[in-house]
Design an enzyme around this catalytic site. Structure first.
Site, mmCIF file in Angstrom:
data_model
loop_
_atom_site.group_PDB
_atom_site.id
_atom_site.type_symbol
_atom_site.label_atom_id
_atom_site.label_comp_id
_atom_site.label_asym_id
_atom_site.label_seq_id
_atom_site.Cartn_x
_atom_site.Cartn_y
_atom_site.Cartn_z
ATOM 1 N N LYS A 116 0.874 -1.189 0.000
ATOM 2 C CA LYS A 116 0.000 0.000 0.000
ATOM 3 C C LYS A 116 0.892 1.213 0.000
ATOM 4 O O LYS A 116 2.008 1.193 0.513
ATOM 5 C CB LYS A 116 -0.908 0.006 1.230
ATOM 6 C CG LYS A 116 -2.032 1.036 1.204
ATOM 7 C CD LYS A 116 -3.157 0.659 0.264
ATOM 8 C CE LYS A 116 -4.216 -0.149 0.934
ATOM 9 N NZ LYS A 116 -5.370 -0.517 0.179
HETATM 10 N N1 GLU Z 1 -7.235 -0.432 -2.938
HETATM 11 C C1 GLU Z 1 -7.992 -1.626 -3.109
HETATM 12 C C2 GLU Z 1 -7.952 -2.470 -1.848
HETATM 13 O O1 GLU Z 1 -7.739 -1.972 -0.775
HETATM 14 C C3 GLU Z 1 -7.619 -2.388 -4.363
HETATM 15 C C4 GLU Z 1 -6.185 -2.834 -4.472
HETATM 16 C C5 GLU Z 1 -5.838 -3.447 -5.812
HETATM 17 O O2 GLU Z 1 -6.707 -3.574 -6.658
HETATM 18 O O3 GLU Z 1 -4.666 -3.778 -5.972
HETATM 19 O O4 GLU Z 1 -8.208 -3.638 -1.867
#
Ligand code: GLU
Length: 427
Positions: A116
């Site tokens: 993240k």
């Molecule tokens: N931000 C989204 C999550 O927290 C999607 C992450 C992604 O698609 O890689 O799952």
């Protein structure tokens, strides 16, 4: 050789949110029975990057934005996870969210670890040009640490298809050729997948439907409240409404609206498209605060806003029967404990909002293969993945008498642990 006594250092990501993720992990590790080296490895991220981004604003001044990318575990494959633009972004938040991404990908049996990242900024106050410059500078700085086989960003809070297009373009310009598989959640015109935009919200409702079946509930008879009206909550509200459930309340950062007989969700979407938020919407509704929404008398409460919404302070006052975590980490550990004692089930984030990353995986597979599937194919594949994970979680929770969160974490930890044990520690 003598055993070296080693105390784990508290490193820079050690913030309250990271503690929350660690407490959940430690609790699940007691139930998971995995080797010590596995537990130790999973308690820290593999890599954390701290950046400062100098960016020229439209008025000619320069601002330096703090930015982060944390990669928690690469044992199952490239790391995967969103990029958020928010004032609360810090190293600990990214590290906690990266760890949750590891569990989410593992639970869904995607060949990814968790990551993240984000930029600490207020996206609402920045122009499109400023956001483009922030994103391009961020991508240029991230370039040595991301890659289609290394770490694949995606949208998260306050980022979207356009943000991903800027990232894809910046990375591709540096390589000298188009690399669509560097990010997911892109526009369809540059290799994005149909149904990615709707996937998280639609996945939330797929999980709700399966829970209703297990609980012997008729979704059409249920009253739902949805906190958050963006890419997750807004789409979940639309899907719930389309399936005949009564959505009695929704909210965004400007506050919420309530109608006991059910809201006109399409009208609310048109209003937000024209006005930017729910602020000022009065048509046949009662205005309520976000705090009041959480405590409404309803059957299903969908938390699709942000972390730390149900806490020790309000968990005792919730009047719903089922909490659905569309956001990541919306229930604090104390809130979770109180809900558990009160017999209110929680559909945990790493299962419930996994539709987004699952269709991201389909997008990446399509990009790598240069072959694209249609909407029905993706919806069907998503439904299969979500129901498989749901059934595993619900069955383990029933069989072992543990919470759905613990069951989901134990299942995820076993996936990662199997890979770690097979691979061993290098060298
Ligand atoms: N931000 C989204 C999550 O927290 C999607 C992450 C992604 O698609 O890689 O799952």
């Amino acid at each position: 050789m003598a055993k070296v006594e080693h105390e784990e250092p508290a490193l820079e990501w050690d913030t309250p949110l990271y503690r929350q993720a660690l407490t959940q992990l430690d609790h699940a590790l007691e139930l998971a029975a995995v080797p010590d080296f596995v537990s130790n490895r999973l308690r820290s991220p593999e890599r954390a990057l701290i950046l400062t981004l100098p960016v020229k604003l439209d008025d000619g001044s320069y601002v330096t934005f703090p930015a982060y990318r944390v990669q928690h575990s690469s044992v199952l494959g490239p790391t995967k996870g969103g990029i958020r633009y928010d004032m609360a972004v810090d190293l600990g938040e990214c590290a906690a969210l990266a760890m949750w991404m590891t569990w989410k990908c593992a639970l869904l049996r995607l060949p990814y670890g968790g990551a993240k990242g984000g930029v600490r900024c207020n996206a609402r106050e920045l122009s499109m040009n400023e956001l483009a410059r922030i994103t391009r500078r961020f991508t240029a700085e991230l370039a040595p640490f991301i890659g289609p086989q290394l770490d694949i960003p995606a949208p998260d809070m306050a980022t979207n298809e356009q943000t991903m297009a800027w990232m894809m373009d910046t990375y591709s310009m540096q390589k000298g050729y188009a690399v669509p598989e560097i990010v997911t959640g892109k526009p369809i015109s540059i290799g994005g997948s149909v149904f990615r935009h709707e996937a998280t919200g639609a996945g939330v409702v797929m999980v709700i439907e399966r829970a209703c079946r297990r609980l012997d509930w008729e979704l059409g008879e249920k009253r739902c409240a949805v906190q958050g009206f963006g890419n997750v909550g807004g789409i979940a509200a639309t899907e719930l409404h389309a399936k005949g459930a009564r959505v009695v309340a929704v909210s965004d950062i400007s506050g919420g609206v309530y109608a006991g007989d059910g809201l006109d969700i399409p009208a609310l979407h048109s209003y937000v498209a024209a006005n930017g938020s729910l602020e000022g919407y009065e048509e046949g509704v009662e205005r309520i605060t976000n705090e009041v929404l959480l405590e409404l008398d309803c059957d299903i409460l969908v938390l699709a806003a942000r972390e730390d919404q149900v806490t020790g302070a309000n968990a005792g006052s919730l009047r719903c029967k089922l909490v659905v975590e569309g956001a990541n980490g919306p229930t604090s550990n104390e809130g979770d404990r109180i809900l558990g004692e009160r017999g209110i089930r929680v559909l945990p984030d790493i299962l419930t909002n996994a539709g987004g990353v699952t269709v991201s995986y389909f997008e990446w597979v399509q990009d790598l293969g240069r072959l694209f599937w249609d909407r029905d194919e993706i919806r069907r594949r998503l439904a299969d993945k979500m129901s498989d994970a749901f059934d595993r979680v619900w069955n383990v929770s029933d069989e072992r008498g543990i919470s759905l969160r613990d069951a989901a974490l134990v299942a995820a930890i076993h996936e990662v642990s199997g890979a770690l044990e097979a691979r061993g520690v290098y060298p």
